[in-house]
Design a protein around this motif. Structure first.
Motif, mmCIF file in Angstrom:
data_model
loop_
_atom_site.group_PDB
_atom_site.id
_atom_site.type_symbol
_atom_site.label_atom_id
_atom_site.label_comp_id
_atom_site.label_asym_id
_atom_site.label_seq_id
_atom_site.Cartn_x
_atom_site.Cartn_y
_atom_site.Cartn_z
ATOM 1 N N UNK A 1 0.835 -1.208 0.000
ATOM 2 C CA UNK A 1 0.000 0.000 0.000
ATOM 3 C C UNK A 1 0.861 1.246 0.000
ATOM 4 N N UNK A 2 0.377 2.274 -0.635
ATOM 5 C CA UNK A 2 1.070 3.563 -0.624
ATOM 6 C C UNK A 2 0.843 4.254 0.715
ATOM 7 N N UNK A 3 1.898 4.832 1.274
ATOM 8 C CA UNK A 3 1.786 5.467 2.590
ATOM 9 C C UNK A 3 2.510 6.816 2.606
ATOM 10 N N UNK A 4 2.112 7.611 3.578
ATOM 11 C CA UNK A 4 2.907 8.782 3.946
ATOM 12 C C UNK A 4 3.415 8.523 5.355
ATOM 13 N N UNK A 5 4.716 8.713 5.527
ATOM 14 C CA UNK A 5 5.295 8.470 6.837
ATOM 15 C C UNK A 5 6.335 9.514 7.176
ATOM 16 N N UNK A 6 6.891 9.345 8.358
ATOM 17 C CA UNK A 6 7.910 10.289 8.826
ATOM 18 C C UNK A 6 9.197 9.519 9.126
ATOM 19 N N UNK A 7 10.319 10.072 8.683
ATOM 20 C CA UNK A 7 11.608 9.435 8.945
ATOM 21 C C UNK A 7 11.915 9.583 10.440
ATOM 22 N N UNK A 8 12.141 8.440 11.111
ATOM 23 C CA UNK A 8 12.404 8.493 12.558
ATOM 24 C C UNK A 8 13.848 8.134 12.901
ATOM 25 N N UNK A 9 14.586 7.547 11.952
ATOM 26 C CA UNK A 9 16.022 7.280 12.145
ATOM 27 C C UNK A 9 16.638 7.178 10.759
ATOM 28 N N UNK A 10 17.866 7.673 10.608
ATOM 29 C CA UNK A 10 18.429 7.650 9.255
ATOM 30 C C UNK A 10 19.937 7.455 9.254
ATOM 31 N N UNK A 11 20.369 6.546 8.346
ATOM 32 C CA UNK A 11 21.799 6.402 8.027
ATOM 33 C C UNK A 11 22.017 6.778 6.566
ATOM 34 N N UNK A 12 21.040 7.478 5.984
ATOM 35 C CA UNK A 12 21.096 7.789 4.550
ATOM 36 C C UNK A 12 21.136 9.295 4.342
ATOM 37 N N UNK A 13 22.047 9.775 3.480
ATOM 38 C CA UNK A 13 22.066 11.209 3.190
ATOM 39 C C UNK A 13 20.802 11.667 2.447
ATOM 40 N N UNK A 14 20.045 10.713 1.902
ATOM 41 C CA UNK A 14 18.846 11.087 1.137
ATOM 42 C C UNK A 14 17.640 11.383 2.044
ATOM 43 N N UNK A 15 17.713 10.996 3.312
ATOM 44 C CA UNK A 15 16.569 11.160 4.218
ATOM 45 C C UNK A 15 17.036 11.721 5.558
ATOM 46 N N UNK A 16 16.385 12.794 6.005
ATOM 47 C CA UNK A 16 16.722 13.364 7.315
ATOM 48 C C UNK A 16 15.601 13.036 8.292
ATOM 49 N N UNK A 17 15.949 12.852 9.551
ATOM 50 C CA UNK A 17 14.917 12.612 10.574
ATOM 51 C C UNK A 17 13.915 13.780 10.527
ATOM 52 N N UNK A 18 12.637 13.443 10.502
ATOM 53 C CA UNK A 18 11.594 14.470 10.427
ATOM 54 C C UNK A 18 11.033 14.648 9.024
ATOM 55 N N UNK A 19 11.786 14.188 7.992
ATOM 56 C CA UNK A 19 11.250 14.285 6.620
ATOM 57 C C UNK A 19 9.946 13.504 6.520
#
Ligand SMILES: NC(=O)c1ccc[n+]([C@@H]2O[C@H](COP(=O)([O-])OP(=O)(O)OC[C@H]3O[C@@H](n4cnc5c(N)ncnc54)[C@H](OP(=O)(O)O)[C@@H]3O)[C@@H](O)[C@H]2O)c1
Length: 337
Positions: free
Chosen positions: A74-92
């Motif tokens: 399913x398609x979702x909208x979510x929030x980044x809660x932890x990141x080891x990726x330069x493409x995603x920041x916490x809170x995105x």
């Protein structure tokens, strides 16, 4: 602090006919841990779509079926809660195929898209009018239907998530728009608030009789979301060089036997017309074009939309049935968190 739990809804059985709650299985586990270049997303909203019925079925389609025992897609909208990726920041805030669950992992090439933070619309609009729904209406109507000002456009599931946007884009193009929907309330909404010229309740009115009155110059574009009888009736009323956009066929999704094709298909020959299937994912490289235009129309007050938000992931297996009995009013979304 309590330990987070990943609630998941798995596909447990391939449905026969209408989906049953028992076709799903609820499980809980620990959220996954992001590895190198991965980020952990907590789902906030889940889109429920008629296409999910197709994904639950074995067989050749535009996308692989969901495997038995896998988390339901399913398609979702979510929030980044932890990141080891330069493409995603916490809170995105992220749109992705996060599935019927609380948490999932993304990486730079997983197809998940960071949503712009500075838009004056609710987050859920990225699952409805500014999401796959709006893009389906936008590209399906404009690229496949190619409506011209003054032409007559007929739309089925006209008060639904996709159909209601199609009606309004066709109005913006200067077309005469006739919508077909399943209740008087839905018909009143598309006529009085969305401005279609005529609305037909296919459950209580004779569609052929009403279309003859509503389309005195016959039909140039049919945006088909239902297939079946209504498609056949419309095919009997098309103009020369008409375009039939095969966007969906919800009358067939729960069929347990092969359904007969439209006997009026021969008008495609006599009227030198085109009937063309369309899948929105083919347009993802142009998504930004559609989002910008839909956003502009929204900001100008030229587009209206409805969302039907069900609270609680655990209700997804029963909420999806509303798409098939017509009790959803606008884009059906589950609030997960
Ligand atoms: N091709 C693509 O890329 C693409 C992408 C997205 C969606 N779609 C298709 O677009 C269509 C609409 O999807 P949506 O997400 O916007 O859902 P929706 O229209 O918000 O909800 C589905 C609606 O279908 C109608 N319906 C259900 N069973 C029906 C039947 N037997 N006969 C006639 N109408 C019936 C109901 O409205 P009434 O009350 O009016 O009956 C129901 O509210 C679906 O066919 C879907 O598969 C295609």
């Amino acid at each position: 602090m309590s330990t987070p739990v990943n609630r998941q809804i798995l596909l447990a059985a391939r449905p026969t006919g209408t989906i049953k709650a028992s076709d799903f299985k609820y499980v809980e586990s620990a959220p996954p841990v992001p590895g190198p270049d991965q980020a952990l997303v907590r789902n906030l909203y889940l889109s429920l779509d008629p296409a999910m019925r197709g994904w639950m079925r074995e067989g050749d389609s535009y996308i692989e079926p969901v495997k038995l025992g896998d988390v339901m897609r399913g398609g979702t909208i979510g929030e980044v809660v932890a990141s080891n990726s330069p493409a995603f920041a916490v809170g995105d805030k992220v749109f992705g195929m996060g599935g019927w669950q609380d948490y999932y992992l993304v990486h730079a090439k997983s197809g998940a898209r960071v949503l712009p933070a500075d838009v004056p619309f609710p987050l859920t609009s990225f699952l409805s009018v500014l999401g796959i729904t709006g893009l389906t209406a936008y590209f399906g109507l404009l690229d496949v239907g190619k409506p011209k000002a003054g032409e007559t456009v007929v739309v089925s599931t006209a008060a639904g998530a996709v159909g209601s946007i199609v009606c309004q884009i066709a109005k913006i193009q200067g077309c005469r728009v006739v919508g077909i929907a399943g209740s008087d309330e839905k018909c009143a909404w598309i006529k009085n608030e969305l401005g279609v010229e005529a609305a037909i309740n296919y459950k209580t009115q004779d569609v052929a009789t009403e279309l003859r009155t509503a389309c005195p110059k016959k039909i140039d574009v049919y945006f088909d979301n239902v297939g079946g009888e209504i498609l056949n009736t419309v095919l009997g009323m098309i103009n020369v060089h008409a375009r039939v956009v095969v966007c969906g066929a919800i009358t067939q999704y729960n069929a347990t036997q092969p359904t007969p094709g439209p006997s009026n298909y021969i008008t495609l020959l006599t009227k030198r017309s085109r009937m063309e299937g369309f899948v929105v994912i083919d347009y993802m490289d142009r998504a930004m074009e559609g989002i910008m235009q839909l956003g502009q129309w929204l900001a100008e007050g030229r587009l209206r939309y409805r969302e039907d938000i069900v609270d609680g992931l655990e209700h997804a297996p029963t909420a999806i049935l509303r798409l098939f009995n017509g009790s959803n009013t606008g884009k059906l979304i589950v609030k997960i968190a």
